[in-house]
Every structure is written in structure tokens, then in C-alpha cells.
Motif scaffolding. Structure first.
Motif: not given
Length: 269
Positions: A39-43, A59-68, A97-106
């Protein structure tokens, strides 16, 4: 960005740090650092991850968090602990261990060579702007409620340097009294806006972003990253649509970064 399926990855929690003090410790800003080399390589600054906050696939436990921010193979996330999902994140121990989707968005627009970036952050809206300032340079105006958020200030300074961070608190207990909008209306703030080739990049509460769209000189380019709830992360559920001059756009695909003056702020709840 295209809609479609999004690959899910696993990442190990390296460190968890509460950045709030006093009463803000359990409800304030939380820094999560994850070992996530792919994810680091693509963010890019302004993109986000969907983070699963608990066991199972609710799905209600998915939270969108910006890469900081990224350093080496470690990725940083800033969270404000508010509800059940973020409380679960705050309870995780290093090694989890967390499960992640991304990086996402514009992401934010890559700056031109002579462009000067002025980042305006409200609270944990600092997240994508810290990444931006680290990657591309720029200074940050950081608005916080009070001195109990001092840990967030120290984190920002540690990432980009004290000369690049101006702190504003609602009650004046840390930095200058006021908020980013009141500061920009002052003589010092007006001087910052007068620098040639300045572009404004902002993230924070909707009210702040809307006020900036009204107050900033029309000649200044202005991009805003919206903080909004999301579902799938790839545009299929239409749960994060934003009213704009171009129609109803998806925050997870066409956003979360939008041209600040194209959003119809008065239509957002």
C-alpha cells in the motif's frame, strides 16, 4: 479512477499511540502505524483506505481513513475515536492484523514546480495534509479544540518541522486563539494568501470547508478533501455521493478530493 472490485490486503499493526491528553485521551486523535509495503508503494496524498475494525466481514465496521504518511514500509493513519468501529481500532494491540482495501479515491493534484501549497486542517483532517506536506512540501494551518490535542501538534511537528505548522485552538490554550477561517481573515493570514502561486488544500469538518469556499479569494485554487462515511469503496453502493456542479459524484471514486468551489455545500447534511 475506475469503479470495480478492490483488492483486500492484510497489514500488521506496528504501533498505536493516543495523541490526546486528559479527557481527550479516549475520544481524541489516535495514531496507527501499519506494516503495509504494498500500500505504501501505491499511495498518494489525499487517497484513503477502508479499514475493517473488527472480526468477520460486517460492512458496517469498515471505516475510511486517509493515509497520513509513509516512511519506509510503514503507513500512518490518524483516527478520531467516536463510535463502535473506531473504539475497536483503539483497543487493538500492536501485532494485531487488520484487513485493508486501498489505496482508494482521487488524490490531491500534483503541484506544479513553482506552486506553493498552503494546507488547512481541522482536527484529524490533518491526516492527508501531513502526507501531502511530507511528499510535496507546504505549510499547515492546524485548527484544534484545545490543549488536550497537543499530542497531535507534536506529531505534525515531528513529521514536517515546527516552522511549517501554525496552531490555532478554539479556546486559545495552545497556539493562537481562533480557527483557520478566522486566522485567514486576519492581517497575518491575508499575508499568507498573498504569496504568488499559492494553492489551498484543505480537510476537516464540512462547515470549515464550506466557509473556506466562501471566504477564499476566487483567484486562489482550492481543493477540499471531504470526510464522509463510505460503504464499498469502489463506487458500487452509491452511499457516499456528493452534490456538485458536475452532478452527484462519488466521494470514493471521483473524490474524496474535489475542487472546493464545485461542491454544493448547502446541500450537504
Amino acid at each position: 479512477m475506475c469503479s470495480g472490485t478492490v483488492e483486500e490486503r492484510s497489514a500488521r499493526l506496528v504501533a498505536r499511540t493516543f495523541l490526546g491528553g486528559g479527557a481527550a485521551r479516549e475520544r481524541g486523535p489516535l495514531l496507527l502505524e501499519l506494516d503495509a509495503p504494498e500500500i505504501v508503494a501505491k499511495s498518494l496524498p489525499g487517497q484513503f483506505l477502508l479499514v475493517t475494525c473488527g472480526e468477520g466481514s460486517d460492512p458496517f465496521l469498515l471505516r475510511p481513513l486517509a493515509v497520513a504518511g509513509v516512511r519506509g514500509e510503514v503507513l500512518s493513519l490518524l483516527v478520531q475515536v467516536r463510535g463502535e468501529g473506531t473504539r475497536r481500532l483503539a483497543a487493538l494491540a500492536p501485532g494485531s492484523v487488520l484487513r485493508l482495501r486501498g489505496p482508494l479515491g482521487t488524490p490531491f493534484t500534483t503541484p506544479k514546480e513553482a506552486e506553493r501549497l498552503l494546507c488547512i486542517a481541522g482536527g484529524v483532517g490533518a491526516a492527508p495534509l501531513l502526507f501531502l506536506a511530507e511528499r510535496w512540501g507546504g505549510s499547515v494551518l492546524l485548527g484544534i479544540p484545545d490543549a488536550s490535542w497537543e499530542g497531535l501538534v507534536h506529531h505534525c511537528v515531528s513529521r514536517i518541522g515546527s516552522s511549517k505548522v501554525t496552531v490555532l485552538s478554539d479556546d486559545g490554550s495552545l497556539g493562537e486563539k481562533g480557527n483557520p477561517c478566522s486566522f485567514l481573515a486576519s492581517e497575518k493570514g491575508s499575508a499568507l494568501l498573498a504569496f504568488p502561486n499559492t494553492r489551498i488544500c484543505a480537510c476537516g469538518p464540512t462547515g470549515m470547508l464550506a466557509a473556506l469556499a466562501e471566504a477564499l479569494p476566487p483567484s486562489l485554487p482550492y481543493e477540499a478533501s471531504l470526510e464522509t462515511r463510505m460503504g464499498c469503496g469502489y463506487g458500487g453502493c452509491l452511499g457516499c455521493v456528493v452534490p456538485t456542479e458536475r452532478g452527484r459524484l462519488r466521494a470514493c471514486v471521483e473524490g474524496p478530493v474535489f475542487a472546493g468551489r464545485e461542491v454544493r455545500w448547502h446541500e450537504l447534511g
